[in-house]
Design a protein around this motif. Structure first.
Motif, PDB file in Angstrom:
ATOM      1  N   ARG A   1     -94.298  14.283  46.953  1.00  0.00           N
ATOM      2  CA  ARG A   1     -94.699  13.088  46.218  1.00  0.00           C
ATOM      3  C   ARG A   1     -95.917  12.434  46.864  1.00  0.00           C
ATOM      4  O   ARG A   1     -96.390  12.860  47.924  1.00  0.00           O
ATOM      5  CB  ARG A   1     -93.535  12.084  46.192  1.00  0.00           C
ATOM      6  CG  ARG A   1     -93.156  11.585  47.602  1.00  0.00           C
ATOM      7  CD  ARG A   1     -91.977  10.643  47.610  1.00  0.00           C
ATOM      8  NE  ARG A   1     -92.248   9.403  46.927  1.00  0.00           N
ATOM      9  CZ  ARG A   1     -92.858   8.358  47.485  1.00  0.00           C
ATOM     10  NH1 ARG A   1     -93.292   8.425  48.744  1.00  0.00           N
ATOM     11  NH2 ARG A   1     -93.053   7.258  46.801  1.00  0.00           N
TER      12      ARG A   1
ATOM     13  N   TYR B   1     -85.979  14.679  45.499  1.00  0.00           N
ATOM     14  CA  TYR B   1     -86.861  15.529  46.302  1.00  0.00           C
ATOM     15  C   TYR B   1     -86.125  16.461  47.268  1.00  0.00           C
ATOM     16  O   TYR B   1     -86.709  17.426  47.764  1.00  0.00           O
ATOM     17  CB  TYR B   1     -87.867  14.666  47.068  1.00  0.00           C
ATOM     18  CG  TYR B   1     -88.729  13.841  46.149  1.00  0.00           C
ATOM     19  CD1 TYR B   1     -89.728  14.428  45.380  1.00  0.00           C
ATOM     20  CD2 TYR B   1     -88.518  12.472  46.017  1.00  0.00           C
ATOM     21  CE1 TYR B   1     -90.508  13.672  44.514  1.00  0.00           C
ATOM     22  CE2 TYR B   1     -89.294  11.693  45.152  1.00  0.00           C
ATOM     23  CZ  TYR B   1     -90.285  12.305  44.407  1.00  0.00           C
ATOM     24  OH  TYR B   1     -91.047  11.551  43.547  1.00  0.00           O
TER      25      TYR B   1
ATOM     26  N   TYR C   1     -91.196  14.470  40.199  1.00  0.00           N
ATOM     27  CA  TYR C   1     -91.098  13.071  40.596  1.00  0.00           C
ATOM     28  C   TYR C   1     -89.698  12.538  40.319  1.00  0.00           C
ATOM     29  O   TYR C   1     -88.974  13.051  39.457  1.00  0.00           O
ATOM     30  CB  TYR C   1     -92.137  12.223  39.853  1.00  0.00           C
ATOM     31  CG  TYR C   1     -91.969  12.187  38.346  1.00  0.00           C
ATOM     32  CD1 TYR C   1     -91.275  11.140  37.726  1.00  0.00           C
ATOM     33  CD2 TYR C   1     -92.496  13.182  37.534  1.00  0.00           C
ATOM     34  CE1 TYR C   1     -91.117  11.093  36.345  1.00  0.00           C
ATOM     35  CE2 TYR C   1     -92.351  13.149  36.156  1.00  0.00           C
ATOM     36  CZ  TYR C   1     -91.662  12.111  35.563  1.00  0.00           C
ATOM     37  OH  TYR C   1     -91.508  12.068  34.202  1.00  0.00           O
TER      38      TYR C   1
ATOM     39  N   ASP D   1     -90.653   7.001  41.053  1.00  0.00           N
ATOM     40  CA  ASP D   1     -92.066   7.315  41.258  1.00  0.00           C
ATOM     41  C   ASP D   1     -92.838   7.582  39.968  1.00  0.00           C
ATOM     42  O   ASP D   1     -93.974   8.070  40.011  1.00  0.00           O
ATOM     43  CB  ASP D   1     -92.198   8.545  42.173  1.00  0.00           C
ATOM     44  CG  ASP D   1     -91.913   8.233  43.627  1.00  0.00           C
ATOM     45  OD1 ASP D   1     -91.926   7.050  43.995  1.00  0.00           O
ATOM     46  OD2 ASP D   1     -91.675   9.184  44.391  1.00  0.00           O
TER      47      ASP D   1
END
Length: 439
Positions: free
Chosen positions: A9, A59, A31, A35
């Motif tokens: 990211r 993530y 994402y 985000d």
């Protein structure tokens, strides 16, 4: 290689996208819901939401990332740094799908991720290591080692990283107290509670060497970075060349880094980290099997694009330069701009109402945010990397002083006032700092 999914990211995703665009490689951004407004998402050719804000649900979610790669037709995955970048299981999962992992192979990632095994491997390679335990120890074993090598000692988690699972102990009482809490923390963060002990090198310098390897057995170094300005074992400022070491030591430490990489048949980008005492004796700390946050320092010094090199190596190409072709000039520093209180270092999430920097020659801003966006509490609070280059260290400090006096950042607290102070006075200004500069 035609399409790369970026399993990260912010500013590093933005950085990879820029290089891929220049090389005509398509990109896929992933994402989290937190985000969805960040700039890098709009710059990628495709974007896929992979989950809720907590990192474990986005993530760090291997299944979601691999699914996104398959759905978008990506043929390679770039992990950036942090998150899954040093997860050997993830590397194997990428390989099993017939995709290219842009980094070293799973065996090396696993080996260097185990600090105890890494120490033993470097000892076999003939790279100097800090005196300490030969393997994992229980609390009684830790006490015995400490009595032999002498206090102070560093108690460390074998699977640790980023300063997590490290504790300085000046006596047996502190060692006993720290052991249980360190074990519990390591078990929570890494799923591995093994501990080992090393002699503490106080008033030391943290020097790291950028290395690169390809599939043809070629290994080169791209010189050193001095990362001694840290708080709670987290790097804050990095610079190259180090203002501390001599040319003789520079050659010795870069030679040692290449030796370490050759011994494990290293491929792609990596960093060999050392601790150095006041007499310039250096000892292996760890090998980071990924691109480092501070890689722009080396890019500005050498004029090379390290992400491009990563892509080339992963694509089966030879390193574009031999060691004799790699040179550096001038001086560079990177300042990690954090959304945090500059006095307490506590995170300071919130909305950036202003986020602007003066236009100064030799200044590069790698930012993950822009004015009007909110910094959330879910991830590392770094919001930008400020890289300043000049013909010598004094020139860099002069540019940095102007930059931090003229930048316009509002809405949240950041650590730029700390930088403004450091670059104009004190031990950092004089280049006489150690890892104890910031408490």
């Amino acid at each position: 290689m035609r399409k790369v999914l970026i399993a990260n990211r912010g500013e590093i995703a933005d950085r990879i996208i820029r290089t891929c665009r220049r090389l005509n490689i398509e990109t896929v951004a992933v994402y989290s819901e937190a985000d969805k407004e960040l700039p890098y998402i709009k710059k990628a050719d495709q974007a896929v939401c992979i989950g809720k804000p907590p990192a474990q649900k986005s993530y760090m979610n291997q299944e979601a990332i691999l699914k996104a790669a398959k759905q978008t037709g990506a043929d390679a995955i770039h992990p950036g740094y942090g998150f899954l970048s040093e997860n050997a299981g993830f590397v194997r999962a990428v390989d099993s799908l017939g995709l290219t992992f842009i980094g070293p192979d799973a065996e090396v990632v696993a080996l260097m991720g185990d600090k105890i095994r890494a120490r033993e491997t470097m000892k076999q390679a003939g790279v100097p290591i800090v005196p300490g335990s030969g393997g994992a120890v229980d609390v009684e074993g830790a006490k015995a080692v400490a009595e032999t090598i002498g206090y102070p000692v560093m108690l460390k988690a074998s699977a640790g990283g980023g300063g997590i699972g490290m504790q300085l102990c000046r006596n047996e009482e502190q060692l006993i107290k720290a052991f249980a809490s360190n074990q519990a923390r390591a078990r929570t963060y890494f799923g591995d509670s093994k501990m080992f002990v090393e002699k503490a090198v106080e008033n030391g310098r943290h020097i790291e060497v950028q290395i690169f390897g390809d599939f043809f057995g070629h290994i080169v170094h791209l010189y050193e970075r001095d990362c001694s300005v840290q708080r709670r074992h987290q790097k804050v400022i990095e610079e190259s060349p180090s203002p501390f070491i001599s040319e003789k030591t520079r050659k010795a430490i870069t030679d040692a880094a290449v030796k370490a990489a050759k011994f494990v048949n290293y491929k792609n980008a990596g960093t060999v980290e050392f601790i150095m005492d006041e007499e310039e004796n250096f000892y292996f700390l760890e090998m980071n099997t990924r691109l480092q946050v501070e890689h722009p320092v080396t890019e500005m010094q050498t004029g090379l694009d390290l992400v491009e090199w990563q892509l080339m190596v992963a694509d089966g190409q030879k390193l574009p330069l031999q060691q004799s072709d790699i040179t550096y000039k001038g001086h560079s520093m990177e300042f990690r701009l954090y959304a945090e209180d500059p006095e307490t270092f506590l995170p300071s999430p919130g909305r950036l109402t202003a986020f602007a920097f003066p236009d100064i020659e030799g200044v590069r801003i790698d930012a993950g945010y822009e004015a009007g966006l909110s910094v959330t509490p879910y991830y590392d609070p770094m919001i930008a990397k400020i890289i300043v280059s000049g013909y010598d260290r004094e020139d860099v400090l002069r540019k940095a002083a102007r930059l931090f006096n003229e930048c316009d950042i509002k809405g949240i607290k950041t650590n730029y006032p700390l930088f403004a102070k450091l670059v104009q006075s004190g031990d950092f200004y004089k280049g006489q700092y150690t890892t104890r500069l910031l408490k």
